[in-house]
Design a protein around this motif. Structure first.
Motif, mmCIF file in Angstrom:
data_model
loop_
_atom_site.group_PDB
_atom_site.id
_atom_site.type_symbol
_atom_site.label_atom_id
_atom_site.label_comp_id
_atom_site.label_asym_id
_atom_site.label_seq_id
_atom_site.Cartn_x
_atom_site.Cartn_y
_atom_site.Cartn_z
ATOM 1 N N MET A 132 0.585 -1.122 -0.178
ATOM 2 C CA MET A 132 -0.011 0.119 0.046
ATOM 3 C C MET A 132 0.829 1.143 0.143
ATOM 4 O O MET A 132 0.308 2.393 -0.049
ATOM 5 C CB MET A 132 -0.764 0.094 1.221
ATOM 6 N N LYS A 133 2.203 1.316 -0.016
ATOM 7 C CA LYS A 133 2.971 2.157 -0.210
ATOM 8 C C LYS A 133 3.435 3.075 1.192
ATOM 9 O O LYS A 133 3.626 4.254 1.055
ATOM 10 C CB LYS A 133 2.644 3.423 -1.407
ATOM 11 N N ALA A 134 3.258 2.076 2.141
ATOM 12 C CA ALA A 134 3.701 2.651 3.487
ATOM 13 C C ALA A 134 5.232 3.046 3.359
ATOM 14 O O ALA A 134 5.890 1.917 3.072
ATOM 15 C CB ALA A 134 3.366 1.883 4.598
ATOM 16 N N ASP A 135 5.547 4.190 3.827
ATOM 17 C CA ASP A 135 7.148 4.505 3.666
ATOM 18 C C ASP A 135 7.845 3.989 4.847
ATOM 19 O O ASP A 135 8.959 3.373 4.446
ATOM 20 C CB ASP A 135 7.042 5.988 3.819
ATOM 21 N N LYS A 136 7.144 3.896 5.992
ATOM 22 C CA LYS A 136 7.948 3.137 7.221
ATOM 23 C C LYS A 136 6.916 2.694 8.188
ATOM 24 O O LYS A 136 5.997 3.315 8.201
ATOM 25 C CB LYS A 136 9.083 4.066 7.767
ATOM 26 N N ILE A 137 7.319 1.679 8.886
ATOM 27 C CA ILE A 137 6.643 1.119 9.927
ATOM 28 C C ILE A 137 7.290 0.799 11.295
ATOM 29 O O ILE A 137 8.539 0.612 11.054
ATOM 30 C CB ILE A 137 5.922 -0.621 9.408
ATOM 31 N N VAL A 138 6.819 1.408 12.211
ATOM 32 C CA VAL A 138 7.559 1.297 13.571
ATOM 33 C C VAL A 138 6.493 0.467 14.306
ATOM 34 O O VAL A 138 5.097 0.478 14.454
ATOM 35 C CB VAL A 138 7.463 2.666 14.264
ATOM 36 N N ILE A 139 7.115 -0.871 14.932
ATOM 37 C CA ILE A 139 6.632 -1.972 15.614
ATOM 38 C C ILE A 139 6.913 -1.907 17.075
ATOM 39 O O ILE A 139 8.271 -1.911 17.138
ATOM 40 C CB ILE A 139 6.768 -3.252 14.938
ATOM 41 N N TYR A 140 6.324 -1.849 18.045
ATOM 42 C CA TYR A 140 6.767 -1.875 19.446
ATOM 43 C C TYR A 140 6.240 -3.169 20.163
ATOM 44 O O TYR A 140 5.440 -3.797 19.538
ATOM 45 C CB TYR A 140 5.611 -0.930 20.187
ATOM 46 N N VAL A 141 7.289 -3.628 20.766
ATOM 47 C CA VAL A 141 7.422 -4.892 21.156
ATOM 48 C C VAL A 141 7.614 -5.072 22.526
ATOM 49 O O VAL A 141 8.544 -4.593 23.295
ATOM 50 C CB VAL A 141 8.622 -5.624 20.655
ATOM 51 N N TYR A 142 6.694 -5.706 23.378
ATOM 52 C CA TYR A 142 6.646 -6.421 24.901
ATOM 53 C C TYR A 142 7.745 -7.749 24.899
ATOM 54 O O TYR A 142 8.551 -7.597 25.045
ATOM 55 C CB TYR A 142 5.554 -6.284 25.453
ATOM 56 N N SER A 143 6.836 -8.658 24.213
ATOM 57 C CA SER A 143 7.456 -10.087 24.312
ATOM 58 C C SER A 143 6.999 -10.992 23.003
ATOM 59 O O SER A 143 5.797 -10.891 22.807
ATOM 60 C CB SER A 143 7.055 -10.746 25.673
ATOM 61 N N ILE A 144 7.846 -11.279 22.336
ATOM 62 C CA ILE A 144 7.412 -12.313 21.181
ATOM 63 C C ILE A 144 8.518 -13.281 21.081
ATOM 64 O O ILE A 144 9.658 -13.351 21.779
ATOM 65 C CB ILE A 144 7.488 -11.349 19.882
ATOM 66 N N THR A 145 8.039 -14.304 20.437
ATOM 67 C CA THR A 145 8.866 -15.457 20.002
ATOM 68 C C THR A 145 10.282 -15.136 19.444
ATOM 69 O O THR A 145 10.194 -14.047 18.476
ATOM 70 C CB THR A 145 8.464 -16.790 19.683
ATOM 71 N N SER A 146 11.248 -16.025 19.307
ATOM 72 C CA SER A 146 12.525 -15.954 18.520
ATOM 73 C C SER A 146 12.180 -15.969 16.978
ATOM 74 O O SER A 146 12.815 -15.108 16.266
ATOM 75 C CB SER A 146 13.725 -16.742 19.063
ATOM 76 N N GLU A 147 11.098 -16.962 16.665
ATOM 77 C CA GLU A 147 10.834 -16.846 15.199
ATOM 78 C C GLU A 147 10.171 -15.412 14.785
ATOM 79 O O GLU A 147 10.516 -15.042 13.922
ATOM 80 C CB GLU A 147 9.853 -18.046 15.074
ATOM 81 N N THR A 148 9.295 -14.908 15.797
ATOM 82 C CA THR A 148 8.693 -13.678 15.401
ATOM 83 C C THR A 148 9.638 -12.623 15.286
ATOM 84 O O THR A 148 9.661 -11.887 14.428
ATOM 85 C CB THR A 148 7.388 -13.513 16.234
ATOM 86 N N ARG A 149 10.512 -12.478 16.173
ATOM 87 C CA ARG A 149 11.604 -11.460 15.973
ATOM 88 C C ARG A 149 12.507 -11.717 14.798
ATOM 89 O O ARG A 149 12.927 -10.540 14.236
ATOM 90 C CB ARG A 149 12.211 -11.422 17.452
ATOM 91 N N LYS A 150 12.807 -12.727 14.420
ATOM 92 C CA LYS A 150 13.435 -13.068 13.338
ATOM 93 C C LYS A 150 12.751 -12.372 12.090
ATOM 94 O O LYS A 150 13.356 -11.774 11.168
ATOM 95 C CB LYS A 150 13.836 -14.502 13.068
ATOM 96 N N ALA A 151 11.266 -12.586 11.888
ATOM 97 C CA ALA A 151 10.879 -12.036 10.983
ATOM 98 C C ALA A 151 10.860 -10.421 10.808
ATOM 99 O O ALA A 151 11.073 -9.979 9.950
ATOM 100 C CB ALA A 151 9.378 -12.531 10.809
ATOM 101 N N LEU A 152 10.609 -9.920 12.050
ATOM 102 C CA LEU A 152 10.537 -8.307 12.142
ATOM 103 C C LEU A 152 12.026 -7.948 11.612
ATOM 104 O O LEU A 152 12.328 -6.964 11.198
ATOM 105 C CB LEU A 152 10.198 -7.811 13.607
ATOM 106 N N GLU A 153 13.207 -8.576 12.320
ATOM 107 C CA GLU A 153 14.860 -8.161 12.205
ATOM 108 C C GLU A 153 14.853 -8.219 10.599
ATOM 109 O O GLU A 153 15.696 -7.578 10.196
ATOM 110 C CB GLU A 153 15.312 -8.868 13.048
ATOM 111 N N TYR A 154 14.291 -9.166 9.711
ATOM 112 C CA TYR A 154 14.591 -9.225 8.463
ATOM 113 C C TYR A 154 14.121 -7.885 7.855
ATOM 114 O O TYR A 154 14.694 -7.148 6.869
ATOM 115 C CB TYR A 154 13.501 -10.332 7.710
ATOM 116 N N TYR A 155 12.948 -7.370 8.151
ATOM 117 C CA TYR A 155 12.344 -6.173 7.806
ATOM 118 C C TYR A 155 13.062 -4.913 8.322
ATOM 119 O O TYR A 155 13.174 -3.877 7.565
ATOM 120 C CB TYR A 155 10.809 -6.168 7.952
ATOM 121 N N SER A 156 13.649 -4.943 9.355
ATOM 122 C CA SER A 156 14.326 -3.955 9.943
ATOM 123 C C SER A 156 15.750 -3.678 9.123
ATOM 124 O O SER A 156 16.196 -2.535 8.951
ATOM 125 C CB SER A 156 14.618 -4.246 11.358
#
Length: 502
Positions: A264-288
């Protein structure tokens, strides 16, 4: 006290008796001074009784239609400032890390932001640039009601003498939603920035209880996100996702959600994290690493629990505190984008804002912009996609497997999500804009559901909708809003999954 039903009943009756005395005989009671109010967070019984009385009085005023309503636009102020008193040394002031809760006497500071937007507080006074006063915005939390107005201690990079200005407090939580103060409450604290010869931007800031306190507190760094130049005239959009708190792997779900925002052409996404699994964090770090997502690790303020499992249960079981705490990441994210992007969209990970007549959000927003007035926000109406609806699609993506939606489009103001105009708004809530920067701003515009809708994926109809759920679950209709994006979404999600799972 609470060991038996009889003792509980006796205690409840006693507390009710005390509250009634306070309600009807207020003149016979002593005034609470500042020192006593300072003990509220430690559980002072008398202070809590006074607090309960104030809340009951406010509820009574709401019923009578006489409750005081905080203004959404602040009136003009005089910027009073002075150099720091000489009795304390300012050398080697400690500066906290970004997004680390920092205690300054009773306040817990989360972040501070440089704000060069037009505002109603100091228009045209001591101008640093253009024709209005530059501000520093602090996001902070405090337990119960602030006893006094604090001062801002502003530190410049090449000076050992800070500036002190009186703070302006704006509670982000609106008392009409719930008038109780007995929580950690979120505030926007505004500090006017006096003109300096070098036009320097200060590097850090803290709150102090008086102009010349007996001690200094840890400063927090000031963030300054400069305007982004990408060579296009189309509006830039930042997306905010509140604190993730998942005990199970949500990696594929979030990949689908992120890929849709990117499409949808979002320029950037900011995601706040309390607690997530290692698999979920790995996915977010890919986009980071790709520069599309910024991850901000989050904690609860003050003495709230922050051990992951205990915090998870605390958040789940304390809805009113949860809603108040969420105001911090919402507004921190908004202020991050306020200098660099035209719009901010705050959505949950189960929500998808779909343009129906355009290929992406910038094209849609460009067509909706009205040059004759300044809008606060553009709200997108809500429709539900429930798990009880038909799932006959063969798509490997969860968001595409549910190919029916509710026939009913939610009314204006119910479960909408908004593209919030950064040029006109000071604070935000999950669904809409709150405080405005100045008076010449229109109310929320509700976009025709033939132009865009928000798909809201839920297991069942939310309980808070009550009897309205009967209309929502009856006669669902085929949802074709995502059909033109299917091929690209499936390709993009499959590509990312193959990378992060190898």
């Amino acid at each position: 006290m609470w060991s038996s039903r009889n003792n509980l009943s006796i205690s409840a009756a006693f507390i009710l008796f005390i509250i009634l005395i306070l309600r009807y005989f207020p003149k016979d009671l002593p005034e609470i001074n500042v020192a006593e109010q300072e003990t509220i967070e430690d559980g002072s019984f008398l202070s809590l009784i006074y607090q309960a009385k104030e809340e009951i009085d406010y509820l009574h005023d709401i019923i009578r239609g006489k409750a005081e309503i905080a203004p959404v636009v602040e009136s003009e102020r005089i910027l009073n400032f002075e150099t720091f008193c000489q009795k304390l040394r300012i050398n080697n002031v400690k500066i906290a890390e970004k997004h680390e809760w920092t205690k300054n006497f009773r306040w817990w500071l989360f972040s501070a932001h440089f704000d060069s937007r037009q505002n109603s507080l100091f228009p045209g006074k001591n101008s640093v640039q253009k024709n209005y006063q530059i501000l520093l915005q602090i996001l902070a939390s405090i337990f119960l009601k602030p006893p006094t107005t604090p001062y801002c201690l502003i530190q410049y990079p090449h000076s050992t003498t800070p500036i002190v200005v009186e703070a302006i407090l704006r509670p982000i939580w609106q008392r009409a939603w719930d008038p109780r103060f007995s929580f950690y409450n979120s505030y926007l604290i505004t500090c006017g920035l006096p003109k300096n010869k070098k036009n320097e931007i200060p590097k850090s800031i803290s709150l102090i209880p008086t102009k010349c306190p007996s001690k200094l507190y840890t400063n927090i760094p000031i963030q300054n996100n400069k305007p982004k130049k990408d060579g296009t005239k189309k509006p830039l959009i930042g997306v905010c996702l509140k604190g993730l708190d998942f005990m199970e792997d949500r990696s594929q779900h979030l990949i689908e959600w992120i890929e849709f925002q990117i499409l949808m052409k979002a320029d950037k996404i900011v995601i706040y994290v309390y607690s997530i699994t290692s698999e979920t964090r790995k996915a977010l770090e890919y986009y980071s690493e790709k520069g599309k997502v910024e991850i901000v690790d989050l904690a609860l303020p003050g003495f709230s629990p922050n051990t992951p499992f205990i915090r998870h249960n605390f958040i789940a079981r304390n809805r009113q505190q949860k809603r108040r705490s969420e105001l911090i990441p919402y507004n921190d994210c908004f202020l991050r984008f306020s200098q660099s992007h035209e719009y901010v969209l705050i959505v949950d990970s189960d929500e998808f804002v779909v343009p129906l007549k355009h290929e992406n959000w910038p094209d849609m927003l460009e067509s909706l912009q009205n040059q004759k007035f300044y809008s606060s926000s553009l709200a997108i109406r809500n429709v539900f996609k429930l798990e009880t609806f038909d799932h006959s699609s063969n798509s490997p993506l969860k968001m595409l497997s549910n190919n029916f939606r509710s026939k009913i489009v939610q009314d204006k103001g119910i479960s909408e999500k908004s593209f919030i105009n950064t040029k006109t708004i000071a604070t935000v809530f999950n669904h809409f804009a709150l405080h405005r920067l100045y008076s010449n701003v229109t109310r929320t515009q509700h976009i025709d559901p033939e132009i865009a809708i928000k798909l809201h994926y839920k297991p069942n109809c939310p309980e808070e909708l009550g009897l309205h759920c009967k209309e929502i679950v009856e006669d669902p209709i085929k949802d074709e809003s995502l059909d033109r994006f299917v091929t690209k979404l499936e390709e993009n999600v499959a590509k990312v999954l193959s990378i992060i799972r190898n």
